[in-house]
Design a protein around this motif. Structure first.
Motif, PDB file in Angstrom:
ATOM      1  N   LEU A 199       9.100  24.356  48.949  1.00  0.00           N
ATOM      2  CA  LEU A 199      10.265  24.774  49.376  1.00  0.00           C
ATOM      3  C   LEU A 199       9.997  25.629  50.631  1.00  0.00           C
ATOM      4  N   ALA A 200       8.844  26.127  50.738  1.00  0.00           N
ATOM      5  CA  ALA A 200       8.749  27.166  51.808  1.00  0.00           C
ATOM      6  C   ALA A 200       7.882  26.258  53.174  1.00  0.00           C
ATOM      7  N   GLY A 201       7.663  24.982  52.875  1.00  0.00           N
ATOM      8  CA  GLY A 201       7.125  24.138  54.003  1.00  0.00           C
ATOM      9  C   GLY A 201       5.964  23.590  53.820  1.00  0.00           C
ATOM     10  N   ALA A 202       5.429  23.332  52.652  1.00  0.00           N
ATOM     11  CA  ALA A 202       4.241  22.545  52.322  1.00  0.00           C
ATOM     12  C   ALA A 202       4.518  21.083  52.667  1.00  0.00           C
ATOM     13  N   GLN A 203       3.490  20.454  53.328  1.00  0.00           N
ATOM     14  CA  GLN A 203       3.632  18.970  53.802  1.00  0.00           C
ATOM     15  C   GLN A 203       2.617  18.141  53.131  1.00  0.00           C
ATOM     16  N   VAL A 204       2.854  17.331  52.408  1.00  0.00           N
ATOM     17  CA  VAL A 204       2.180  16.242  51.672  1.00  0.00           C
ATOM     18  C   VAL A 204       2.326  14.967  52.365  1.00  0.00           C
ATOM     19  N   ASP A 207       1.920   7.263  52.939  1.00  0.00           N
ATOM     20  CA  ASP A 207       2.394   6.315  53.780  1.00  0.00           C
ATOM     21  C   ASP A 207       2.547   6.531  55.273  1.00  0.00           C
ATOM     22  N   GLY A 208       1.731   7.568  55.831  1.00  0.00           N
ATOM     23  CA  GLY A 208       1.675   7.785  57.331  1.00  0.00           C
ATOM     24  C   GLY A 208       2.833   8.851  57.530  1.00  0.00           C
ATOM     25  N   GLY A 209       3.749   9.129  56.523  1.00  0.00           N
ATOM     26  CA  GLY A 209       4.664  10.345  56.817  1.00  0.00           C
ATOM     27  C   GLY A 209       4.385  11.524  56.007  1.00  0.00           C
ATOM     28  N   ALA A 210       5.394  12.539  56.109  1.00  0.00           N
ATOM     29  CA  ALA A 210       5.202  13.697  55.115  1.00  0.00           C
ATOM     30  C   ALA A 210       6.340  13.858  54.340  1.00  0.00           C
ATOM     31  N   LEU A 211       6.210  14.225  53.335  1.00  0.00           N
ATOM     32  CA  LEU A 211       7.205  14.307  52.220  1.00  0.00           C
ATOM     33  C   LEU A 211       7.675  15.680  52.540  1.00  0.00           C
ATOM     34  N   ASN A 212       8.767  16.101  52.980  1.00  0.00           N
ATOM     35  CA  ASN A 212       9.090  17.369  53.447  1.00  0.00           C
ATOM     36  C   ASN A 212      10.319  17.741  52.420  1.00  0.00           C
ATOM     37  N   LEU A 213      10.092  18.771  51.856  1.00  0.00           N
ATOM     38  CA  LEU A 213      11.018  19.336  50.776  1.00  0.00           C
ATOM     39  C   LEU A 213      11.339  21.020  51.466  1.00  0.00           C
ATOM     40  N   ARG A 214      10.973  21.308  52.453  1.00  0.00           N
ATOM     41  CA  ARG A 214      11.318  22.457  53.051  1.00  0.00           C
ATOM     42  C   ARG A 214      12.818  22.758  53.101  1.00  0.00           C
TER      43      ARG A 214
END
Length: 349
Positions: A199-204, A207-214
């Motif tokens: 939620l605070a901005g961790a980036q996993v 497939d070449g992109g980021a899972l952004n749940l920020r």
């Protein structure tokens, strides 16, 4: 979720699974009714060991929502500061709290009660895919239930639970007016700490992109026993860009051990070191208690030492409050004053 050759993100949660399963194996209920019937006595014992504030200083509401887009219930328990004379319309900060694996909205009550009694609302979530239901049913299938709770899809759903709950709470015509939408923190224990970092901005990367749940509404993070994102490589690549103030809490015996995998408290320190402190507004603090255990921060009594357990709980709720007051109320030096008062309990600060 796209297929990936990486170890699933949510396997970080097997850390919490192992710790709780080992510690609770002899006492975990085999039926939900057994858990429910023992809940009052558990709560009374906790309040006796870790004195709760006067109940007139806070209100409690159970909230049952349904996220239709995911066909997923989102349950929560809200601890809200009581309305004071002349302050009925005062909006207060909010902490969204995420439990560890096998937990529920009833857990970590010593934090919710104390923070609410001191002017900070706390929304304790219950993540239905990784909550206390893992303990119920056929014991032979418990490992399967834990593995299911630790799948990547559940890890992502937990973060979505928090954002959905914020949407619902802030949109509520009654409750929403009592929450300051500009002063929201994410907090959690173990798996819940991973949820808070997402939620605070961790980036996993996938497939070449980021899972952004920020969630941009989250302005601070309070992390108890934060495990690494297991199998995801250099933690700096994942959490180095988090730019909100953060508080990290662990203990020298905050160890997770399962066959083929172990995670000691040094991993919690690594998370602290990897997280960004890019500006004065994104300051970070770390408190390492002497002794303790991985589950000492839950409502469980006894784990981590009969005397140490309540002392760590009392100190943790005070530290969390000091952090929130410093971040949201501008009370400079609150965390430093806490350190001075509790230095005898600390191995590192």
């Amino acid at each position: 979720m796209p297929a990936s050759n990486r170890t699933p993100l949510a396997l970080t949660l097997l850390t919490a699974c192992a710790a709780l399963a080992t510690l609770a194996a002899c006492s975990a209920p085999t039926q939900q009714s057994a858990w429910e019937s023992r809940a009052p006595s558990r709560s009374a014992a906790l309040d006796a060991a870790v004195p709760a504030p006067d109940a007139s200083r806070y209100e409690v509401q159970l909230l049952d929502w349904q996220d239709a887009s995911r066909n997923r219930p989102v349950l929560a328990k809200l601890y809200l500061p009581a309305k004071l004379l002349g302050q009925a319309d005062k909006a207060v900060p909010l902490v969204v709290f995420s439990h560890g694996i096998g937990g529920s909205r009833e857990g970590y009550s010593y934090l919710g009660k104390h923070w609410a009694a001191n002017g900070v609302a706390v929304l304790h979530l219950q993540h239905v895919g990784s909550d206390r239901s893992v303990w119920f049913g056929n014991p032979v299938q418990m490992v399967t239930r834990l593995q299911s709770a630790a799948q990547e899809g559940e890890a992502l759903n937990r973060a979505k639970d928090a954002s959905f709950a914020l949407d619902k709470l802030l949109a509520d015509k009654g409750l929403g007016l009592r929450i300051d939408a500009n002063r929201i923190a994410a907090a959690g224990h173990s798996y819940g700490a991973n949820t808070s970092m997402l939620l605070a901005g961790a980036q996993v990367r996938r497939d070449g992109g980021a899972l952004n749940l920020r969630d941009s509404r989250v302005k601070a993070a309070l992390l108890l026993s934060a495990p690494p994102f297991y199998g995801e490589g250099d933690p700096k690549a994942i959490i180095g860009g988090i730019g909100v103030p953060s508080l990290h809490v662990t203990a020298t015996e905050d160890d997770i051990k399962i066959p083929g995998y172990s995670s000691g408290y040094k991993d919690r320190e690594e998370i602290f070191e990897a997280m960004s402190a890019q500006t004065a507004l994104a300051a970070k603090s770390l408190a390492v208690f002497k002794g303790g255990s991985h589950s000492v921060f839950t409502d469980r009594l006894g784990t981590g030492g009969l005397q140490q357990n309540p002392q760590i709980k009392l100190a943790t709720r005070e530290l969390g409050l000091a952090f929130l007051q410093e971040v949201f109320e501008g009370q400079e030096g609150a965390v430093k004053r806490w350190q001075t008062e509790h230095a005898h309990l600390l191995a590192r600060f």
